[in-house]
Every structure is written in C-alpha cells, then in structure tokens.
Scaffold this motif. Structure first.
Motif, short mmCIF file in Angstrom:
data_model
loop_
_atom_site.label_atom_id
_atom_site.label_comp_id
_atom_site.label_asym_id
_atom_site.label_seq_id
_atom_site.Cartn_x
_atom_site.Cartn_y
_atom_site.Cartn_z
N ASN A 119 0.82 -1.20 0.00
CA ASN A 119 0.00 0.00 0.00
C ASN A 119 0.86 1.26 0.00
OD1 ASN A 119 0.92 0.33 2.64
ND2 ASN A 119 -0.99 -0.39 3.57
N SER A 120 0.19 2.41 0.07
CA SER A 120 0.91 3.69 -0.01
C SER A 120 1.84 3.93 1.16
CB SER A 120 -0.11 4.84 -0.11
OG SER A 120 -1.00 4.82 1.00
N GLN A 121 1.62 3.21 2.29
CA GLN A 121 2.51 3.34 3.45
C GLN A 121 3.66 2.33 3.41
OE1 GLN A 121 -1.03 3.29 4.05
NE2 GLN A 121 -0.85 5.53 3.88
N GLY A 122 3.78 1.57 2.31
CA GLY A 122 4.84 0.60 2.19
C GLY A 122 4.57 -0.70 2.92
N GLN A 123 3.32 -0.91 3.34
CA GLN A 123 2.97 -2.12 4.07
C GLN A 123 2.49 -3.20 3.11
OE1 GLN A 123 -0.05 -0.14 6.39
NE2 GLN A 123 1.22 -0.20 8.24
N HIS A 124 2.81 -4.44 3.45
CA HIS A 124 2.34 -5.58 2.65
C HIS A 124 0.90 -5.89 3.05
CE1 HIS A 124 6.12 -6.90 0.67
NE2 HIS A 124 6.67 -6.24 1.68
N VAL A 125 0.02 -5.88 2.08
CA VAL A 125 -1.40 -6.10 2.34
C VAL A 125 -1.89 -7.25 1.47
CG1 VAL A 125 -3.71 -5.10 2.27
CG2 VAL A 125 -1.74 -3.66 2.86
N ARG A 126 -2.64 -8.16 2.07
CA ARG A 126 -3.23 -9.27 1.31
C ARG A 126 -4.69 -8.93 1.01
NH1 ARG A 126 -2.10 -14.97 3.89
NH2 ARG A 126 -2.03 -15.59 1.72
#
Length: 204
Positions: A119-126
């Motif tokens: 995502n835009s915060q650099g987090q891995h999202v499933r």
C-alpha cells in the motif's frame, strides 16, 4: 435442437507456468490473462499424464454434472482452507446441435484468490482479487475445452512428489517434501462434454 442430456466433467490444475513450457504447452502462457483451446481425448490424457509427473502441480476434480441440452450448469472448487470466499466457480452452457453433431460450449470461470500488494505506506497487504475468463468453443463428443487463468505471481512452497514406496534411513515411509517453485502459476480448467441418455450412458 434436441433436449438430450449432457454430462460435463470438470478438472482443475494448478501449475507453474515453467512446467507448461517444459512439457510443450507453452501456448497456454502466451502473455494474456486467459487462453483457451480444444483437446482431443488423446491430447487431454497425454497432458494430464505429463502434468501429474511434475513437482508443484496439483490436479483436482469435482463431481460430474449432468444438465439438459442448452441449460446452464455450475461447478465450484474451494481454494481457501479458512476463507470460503476463495475458490473457482465455473458456469457452463452446453448446446448440442443435431445438424453439426457438435457442442457449442460457453464457459465463464471466476477465480477468487489472495494477492499480496504494497500500500501507499509501504505495508504488505493481502487482498482478495477476482479474475474472470470467458471461452466459447465448438467441441465434438468426448473432447475437452481447456481454459487457462493467470493466477499467482509470487514464488511459493509446494509439495514435491515422493516416489512410491520411498523410505528414509531407518526404513520409515518418506513424507512429501515442501520445495520452492519460482515464477508465476496458472489455473487450468478442463471441461469434457458427452451426450448421454436418461441413464447417463454415452450416446456415442
């Protein structure tokens, strides 16, 4: 058109794209998200035999369904252990013509699978992402429509096939090994059609 009955046999194959290329089925991974074609009974048998001998390939079947000529039928394959929304739903409409002695088979496959994004915060999202593939082909009795859906991009660990009667150092049966299979993977949907009588016996 006759109102005879039609039996549809669906099989699902999860396979690394690299395996399809090695066994001479590279045309299925031609760069588009979905590709389809028609296989003769011999071609279908040879393809499935070649796939089942490769590591990283999972072949799953669902019960055969029988419907009236021209009526829609549906099969579903769950792909998630804890999430019932994950899986593949296939709608099929077989239309047999007496004039041509062939089927016009229309298939819509929808695959819902987990994809990992950033995502835009650099987090891995499933997230669950639906993929749809539509095919319409003319088939003769006993032929198979094959539909490929581009499915997974990431590397993943899969079960490596263990030779029959294989044992370890102390003579115990070897458990299947988990190995890394790199590259994208596809989901193949194979649907075979037969014209049948009221008792379910093939008419050809």
């Amino acid at each position: 058109e006759t109102k005879a009955q039609v039996t549809l046999d669906a099989r699902f194959v999860e396979v690394p794209d690299s395996v399809l290329k090695r066994i001479g089925a590279g045309w299925l991974v031609s760069g588009t998200e979905s590709v389809n074609g028609v296989l003769t009974p011999d071609q279908s048998k040879q393809l499935l035999e070649a796939l089942t001998q490769r590591d990283g390939v999972d072949v799953l079947s669902v019960p055969r369904v029988t419907t009236l000529n021209g009526r829609q039928a549906q099969v579903a394959l769950p792909l998630g252990v804890t999430d019932e929304t994950l899986g593949c739903i296939v709608d099929m409409i077989p239309c047999f013509s007496l004039e041509t002695s062939s089927f016009e088979l229309t298939v819509l496959a929808e695959v819902r699978s987990l994809f990992e994004t950033i995502n835009s915060q650099g987090q891995h999202v499933r997230e669950v992402r639906p993929l749809k593939a539509l095919a319409s082909q003319r088939l003769f009795d006993g032929q198979t429509l094959i539909l490929r859906v581009a499915w997974k991009d990431a590397d993943q660990r899969v079960t490596k096939r263990t030779p029959e009667h294989a044992t370890d150092e102390v003579g115990a049966a070897k458990a299947p090994e988990r190995v890394e299979v790199p590259g994208p993977r596809s989901l193949l949907v194979l649907i075979t059609v037969w014209l049948v009588d009221a008792a379910g016996n093939s008419l050809h």
